[in-house]
Scaffold this motif. Structure first.
Motif, PDB file in Angstrom:
ATOM      1  N   UNK A 482       0.838  -1.188   0.000  1.00  0.00           N
ATOM      2  CA  UNK A 482       0.000   0.000   0.000  1.00  0.00           C
ATOM      3  C   UNK A 482       0.873   1.238   0.000  1.00  0.00           C
ATOM      4  N   UNK A 483       0.458   2.241  -0.749  1.00  0.00           N
ATOM      5  CA  UNK A 483       1.173   3.515  -0.778  1.00  0.00           C
ATOM      6  C   UNK A 483       0.129   4.611  -0.733  1.00  0.00           C
ATOM      7  N   UNK A 484      -0.036   5.205   0.450  1.00  0.00           N
ATOM      8  CA  UNK A 484      -1.128   6.145   0.612  1.00  0.00           C
ATOM      9  C   UNK A 484      -0.879   7.453  -0.105  1.00  0.00           C
ATOM     10  N   UNK A 485       0.388   7.895  -0.141  1.00  0.00           N
ATOM     11  CA  UNK A 485       0.690   9.161  -0.795  1.00  0.00           C
ATOM     12  C   UNK A 485       1.871   9.008  -1.712  1.00  0.00           C
ATOM     13  N   UNK A 486       1.893   9.789  -2.751  1.00  0.00           N
ATOM     14  CA  UNK A 486       3.017   9.765  -3.680  1.00  0.00           C
ATOM     15  C   UNK A 486       4.158  10.588  -3.110  1.00  0.00           C
ATOM     16  N   UNK A 487       5.383  10.257  -3.559  1.00  0.00           N
ATOM     17  CA  UNK A 487       6.552  10.991  -3.123  1.00  0.00           C
ATOM     18  C   UNK A 487       6.678  12.252  -3.956  1.00  0.00           C
ATOM     19  N   UNK A 488       6.871  13.385  -3.333  1.00  0.00           N
ATOM     20  CA  UNK A 488       6.998  14.632  -4.087  1.00  0.00           C
ATOM     21  C   UNK A 488       8.424  14.833  -4.550  1.00  0.00           C
ATOM     22  N   UNK A 489       8.640  15.872  -5.361  1.00  0.00           N
ATOM     23  CA  UNK A 489       9.953  16.122  -5.942  1.00  0.00           C
ATOM     24  C   UNK A 489      11.062  16.193  -4.898  1.00  0.00           C
ATOM     25  N   UNK A 490      10.789  16.794  -3.761  1.00  0.00           N
ATOM     26  CA  UNK A 490      11.842  17.099  -2.824  1.00  0.00           C
ATOM     27  C   UNK A 490      11.864  16.172  -1.611  1.00  0.00           C
ATOM     28  N   UNK A 491      11.065  15.105  -1.609  1.00  0.00           N
ATOM     29  CA  UNK A 491      11.007  14.221  -0.452  1.00  0.00           C
ATOM     30  C   UNK A 491      12.181  13.251  -0.395  1.00  0.00           C
ATOM     31  N   UNK A 492      12.888  13.053  -1.507  1.00  0.00           N
ATOM     32  CA  UNK A 492      13.954  12.077  -1.532  1.00  0.00           C
ATOM     33  C   UNK A 492      15.134  12.632  -2.320  1.00  0.00           C
ATOM     34  N   UNK A 493      16.322  12.310  -1.848  1.00  0.00           N
ATOM     35  CA  UNK A 493      17.526  12.720  -2.558  1.00  0.00           C
ATOM     36  C   UNK A 493      18.228  11.472  -3.080  1.00  0.00           C
ATOM     37  N   UNK A 494      18.286  11.361  -4.382  1.00  0.00           N
ATOM     38  CA  UNK A 494      18.888  10.195  -5.014  1.00  0.00           C
ATOM     39  C   UNK A 494      20.391  10.391  -5.112  1.00  0.00           C
ATOM     40  N   UNK A 495      21.148   9.402  -4.640  1.00  0.00           N
ATOM     41  CA  UNK A 495      22.606   9.437  -4.747  1.00  0.00           C
ATOM     42  C   UNK A 495      23.018   8.602  -5.956  1.00  0.00           C
ATOM     43  N   UNK A 496      23.356   9.261  -7.030  1.00  0.00           N
ATOM     44  CA  UNK A 496      23.699   8.543  -8.262  1.00  0.00           C
ATOM     45  C   UNK A 496      24.948   7.686  -8.121  1.00  0.00           C
ATOM     46  N   UNK A 567       8.963  -2.307  -4.949  1.00  0.00           N
ATOM     47  CA  UNK A 567       9.052  -1.635  -3.640  1.00  0.00           C
ATOM     48  C   UNK A 567      10.476  -1.458  -3.136  1.00  0.00           C
ATOM     49  N   UNK A 568      11.407  -2.267  -3.619  1.00  0.00           N
ATOM     50  CA  UNK A 568      12.777  -2.191  -3.128  1.00  0.00           C
ATOM     51  C   UNK A 568      13.640  -1.204  -3.900  1.00  0.00           C
ATOM     52  N   UNK A 569      13.131  -0.716  -5.032  1.00  0.00           N
ATOM     53  CA  UNK A 569      13.890   0.242  -5.827  1.00  0.00           C
ATOM     54  C   UNK A 569      13.758   1.633  -5.218  1.00  0.00           C
ATOM     55  N   UNK A 570      14.613   2.547  -5.656  1.00  0.00           N
ATOM     56  CA  UNK A 570      14.481   3.944  -5.262  1.00  0.00           C
ATOM     57  C   UNK A 570      13.567   4.638  -6.269  1.00  0.00           C
ATOM     58  N   UNK A 571      12.728   5.528  -5.777  1.00  0.00           N
ATOM     59  CA  UNK A 571      11.732   6.161  -6.646  1.00  0.00           C
ATOM     60  C   UNK A 571      11.902   7.675  -6.646  1.00  0.00           C
ATOM     61  N   UNK A 572      11.906   8.229  -7.840  1.00  0.00           N
ATOM     62  CA  UNK A 572      11.948   9.681  -8.011  1.00  0.00           C
ATOM     63  C   UNK A 572      10.631  10.117  -8.644  1.00  0.00           C
ATOM     64  N   UNK A 573       9.860  10.883  -7.899  1.00  0.00           N
ATOM     65  CA  UNK A 573       8.557  11.347  -8.386  1.00  0.00           C
ATOM     66  C   UNK A 573       8.684  12.809  -8.801  1.00  0.00           C
ATOM     67  N   UNK A 574       8.259  13.108 -10.029  1.00  0.00           N
ATOM     68  CA  UNK A 574       8.396  14.468 -10.561  1.00  0.00           C
ATOM     69  C   UNK A 574       7.072  14.923 -11.156  1.00  0.00           C
ATOM     70  N   UNK A 575       6.893  16.233 -11.206  1.00  0.00           N
ATOM     71  CA  UNK A 575       5.688  16.788 -11.815  1.00  0.00           C
ATOM     72  C   UNK A 575       5.706  16.606 -13.330  1.00  0.00           C
ATOM     73  N   UNK A 576       6.894  16.747 -13.920  1.00  0.00           N
ATOM     74  CA  UNK A 576       7.043  16.608 -15.373  1.00  0.00           C
ATOM     75  C   UNK A 576       8.279  15.787 -15.663  1.00  0.00           C
ATOM     76  N   UNK A 577       8.132  14.774 -16.513  1.00  0.00           N
ATOM     77  CA  UNK A 577       9.274  13.936 -16.873  1.00  0.00           C
ATOM     78  C   UNK A 577      10.277  14.682 -17.736  1.00  0.00           C
ATOM     79  N   UNK A 578       9.862  15.803 -18.307  1.00  0.00           N
ATOM     80  CA  UNK A 578      10.688  16.494 -19.296  1.00  0.00           C
ATOM     81  C   UNK A 578      11.372  17.737 -18.740  1.00  0.00           C
ATOM     82  N   UNK A 579      10.668  18.497 -17.896  1.00  0.00           N
ATOM     83  CA  UNK A 579      11.190  19.799 -17.477  1.00  0.00           C
ATOM     84  C   UNK A 579      11.596  19.869 -16.011  1.00  0.00           C
ATOM     85  N   UNK A 580      11.593  18.775 -15.287  1.00  0.00           N
ATOM     86  CA  UNK A 580      11.921  18.807 -13.859  1.00  0.00           C
ATOM     87  C   UNK A 580      13.383  19.199 -13.609  1.00  0.00           C
TER      88      UNK A 580
END
Length: 592
Positions: A482-496, A567-580
């Motif tokens: 279950x995932x009640x809310x989506x992750x916003x742009x700034x909720x997670x910092x991805x370490x490449x 569920x085990x992957x890291x997720x980046x949620x963005x408003x726009x796939x093109x201009x984020x």
């Protein structure tokens, strides 16, 4: 369905039937073409003994094999045998190569014996089955051979002579390029098989027998018009059409899969003018230079075309190249003008809608309504063979088999991956059959006990990863959380620095925006010399990417769905796939 649509459907299905008879026998046509080019008196290596095979191969072997194949497509081996018998009757009743007669008598004879069996076989006493089967086929074949000898052979003889004289007139009057006014639109509407295999190939063989080569083999196979349109999209297109055109051009020109450019034409119907202009100019060039092929080129790849041009010398090869080049240049110029003056924005949805239209047209051409399997890959069990099946068993299915074969090999699985025509499938429980969605019903008919998977595109399907993962013994069905809310742009910092792959997840309706997002991040990575691979996958394929070293990029309204599958992957949620701005932020953090 109105009368006009009904006629179109009938012609498309006729084209599919003709293609299914001719395509499996293309190797025989190629062998005959090489034999002719080398050993006839005007060939490169004149040889009287070898040249003696030329006429019998064209007159007997090729028609009989086409008749057998046509009969087998209707009623398995029994239909094939009686189709060959009936075809021989037509051969003996004519002085011209009986290709058209074989296309008529093969399926007709098989249909007759099939109807006979449906009526008689249920009433045959036990122990007499073989006697009845053999004598019925022999006697019915005998009657049909007489019918073909008296009526079909002479009729086809007259028809072929009339058509041949018409073609000769068009060639001598330099009017043959006008045929492309009809051929190029027909290709996009999937009527090309009826024209190419039903008319051009038989007449081309007749002409090649007399002169050693034929221009008719180039009318439909010329890849120049389609290449020109795809190049125009590469330079002047917009959105995902522009991004995908270079790859499509490579597949079309080298692989010979002309179907890949059809959606681009459907998306902008004015581009019919471009392919018509390219086809007419290319044929005009070939006609003026006297170029031609010794046998049909199938698929319509530049490699196959040059292979069939080479036996007539370097001059003929250069002439054929000139015809392809002129067709591509003219098509490119006309398409460029159309695209540059197009004030409307060609969106991803336009391309997706066009692809759906082409898929629908193709399904109709193959006599099938749109049909699909459940979206999830079934439990595969003990699979030893994987078969890609399409109408002719060539082209896109061969490329799809090659893609999955490579994945299977990398996974260390000892499973053979092949491709074949759907009508030649054999039913086996240890076989996985991969088909296009519109052919799913036919696959179920020919291989009911086999595991079957339907894909929308042989060249790019996320189900391949699911298949390999399941066969390798991994749990491809990711747990649903279950995932009640989506992750916003700034909720997670991805370490490449901890990431090995970036995946854009999408559904079938948003492939275009995902492709554009992929192109965006790839450009950013390239500018900063980041070597992390980027790809796009449909949600159902995310089970293969359920790992902490993979980041999955989604829009905010679809992140929850992606988390369910991986569920085990890291997720980046963005408003726009093109201009984020998140892509630049990830790279900046990596470089600190």
């Amino acid at each position: 369905m109105n009368e006009k649509t009904s006629l179109k459907v009938k012609v498309q299905r006729l084209g599919s039937a003709l293609s299914n008879m001719v395509m499996p026998n293309i190797p025989i046509l190629i062998a005959w073409g090489v034999l002719t080019a080398l050993f006839i008196p005007d060939g490169f290596l004149p040889n009287k003994d070898f040249a003696a095979m030329v006429d019998p191969m064209l007159k007997y072997l090729i028609p009989i094999m086409i008749g057998y194949t046509g009969g087998r497509n209707v009623y398995d081996a029994r239909g094939g045998v009686i189709g060959a018998i009936a075809t021989f009757g037509a051969i003996a009743g004519s002085d011209v190569p009986m290709i058209l007669g074989a296309m008529a008598m093969g399926p007709l004879a098989a249909w007759v014996i099939k109807k006979f069996d449906e009526v008689v076989v249920p009433h045959v006493k036990a122990g007499f089955e073989m006697l009845v089967n053999n004598f019925s086929a022999g006697l019915i074949g005998f009657v049909l051979a007489l019918f073909a000898h008296l009526l079909v052979g002479p009729f086809v003889d007259i028809l072929t002579n009339v058509l041949a004289k018409g073609v000769d007139f068009l060639v001598s009057a330099h009017l043959i390029p006008l045929a492309n006014i009809f051929i190029e639109p027909a290709k996009v509407l999937f009527l090309n098989n009826a024209i190419n295999h039903g008319i051009l190939t038989p007449l081309g063989l007749e002409q090649a027998q007399a002169t050693g080569k034929s221009l008719l083999f180039l009318l439909e196979a010329n890849p120049g018009p389609g290449l020109g349109v795809l190049l125009a999209f590469t330079f002047f297109g917009k959105g995902s059409a522009k991004a995908t055109a270079p790859g499509a051009a490579l597949i079309q020109f080298i692989g010979g899969i002309h179907e890949i450019y059809f959606p681009y034409i459907m998306m902008k119907p004015a581009l019919f003018l471009a392919v018509i202009a390219g086809g007419v100019s290319g044929t005009f060039t070939n006609n003026m230079l006297g170029s031609g092929l010794v046998a049909p080129a199938s698929p319509g790849s530049i490699i196959a075309i040059l292979g069939m041009a080479a036996p007539k010398g370097i001059g003929n090869v250069l002439a054929v190249i000139a015809g392809v080049t002129v067709a591509a240049v003219v098509s490119f110029l006309v398409a460029s003008v159309i695209l540059k003056n197009d004030k409307s924005m060609v969106s991803d949805e336009d391309l997706a809608a066009a692809q759906a239209t082409v898929s629908s047209s193709k399904a109709v051409a193959k006599g099938q309504a749109q049909a699909g399997l459940d979206a999830a890959v079934a439990e595969l069990g003990d699979i030893k063979h994987i078969i890609f099946a399409c109408d002719a068993g060539m082209g896109s299915s061969a490329m799809g088999a090659s893609i999955l074969r490579d994945k299977v090999k990398k996974a260390g699985l000892d499973i053979d991956v092949t491709n074949r025509a759907i009508s030649t499938l054999t039913d086996a429980s240890d076989t996985l059959v991969v088909t296009q969605e519109e052919l799913a019903d036919r696959a179920a008919k020919y291989a009911p006990s086999s595991t079957r998977v339907a894909v929308s595109n042989f060249l790019n399907s996320p189900k391949y990863e699911e298949i390999v993962t399941t066969l390798a013994g991994a749990d491809s069905a990711a747990p649903i959380i279950a995932a009640e809310t989506a992750v916003s742009d700034n909720d997670v910092e991805i370490d490449l620095n901890q990431i090995d792959e970036v995946v854009f997840a999408h559904d079938a309706a948003h492939t275009g925006s995902a492709t554009m997002g992929l192109e965006t991040i790839q450009a950013i990575f390239k500018n900063h010399d980041v070597k992390i691979p980027v790809m796009d996958v449909e949600f159902l394929g995310l089970g293969a990417y359920n790992a902490a070293n993979i980041v999955i990029v989604t829009t905010t309204d679809t992140t929850a769905l992606a988390q369910k599958y991986a569920p085990n992957a890291q997720h980046l949620s963005v408003e726009s796939l093109i201009t984020t701005p998140e892509y630049d932020k990830m790279v900046a953090r990596m470089e600190k």
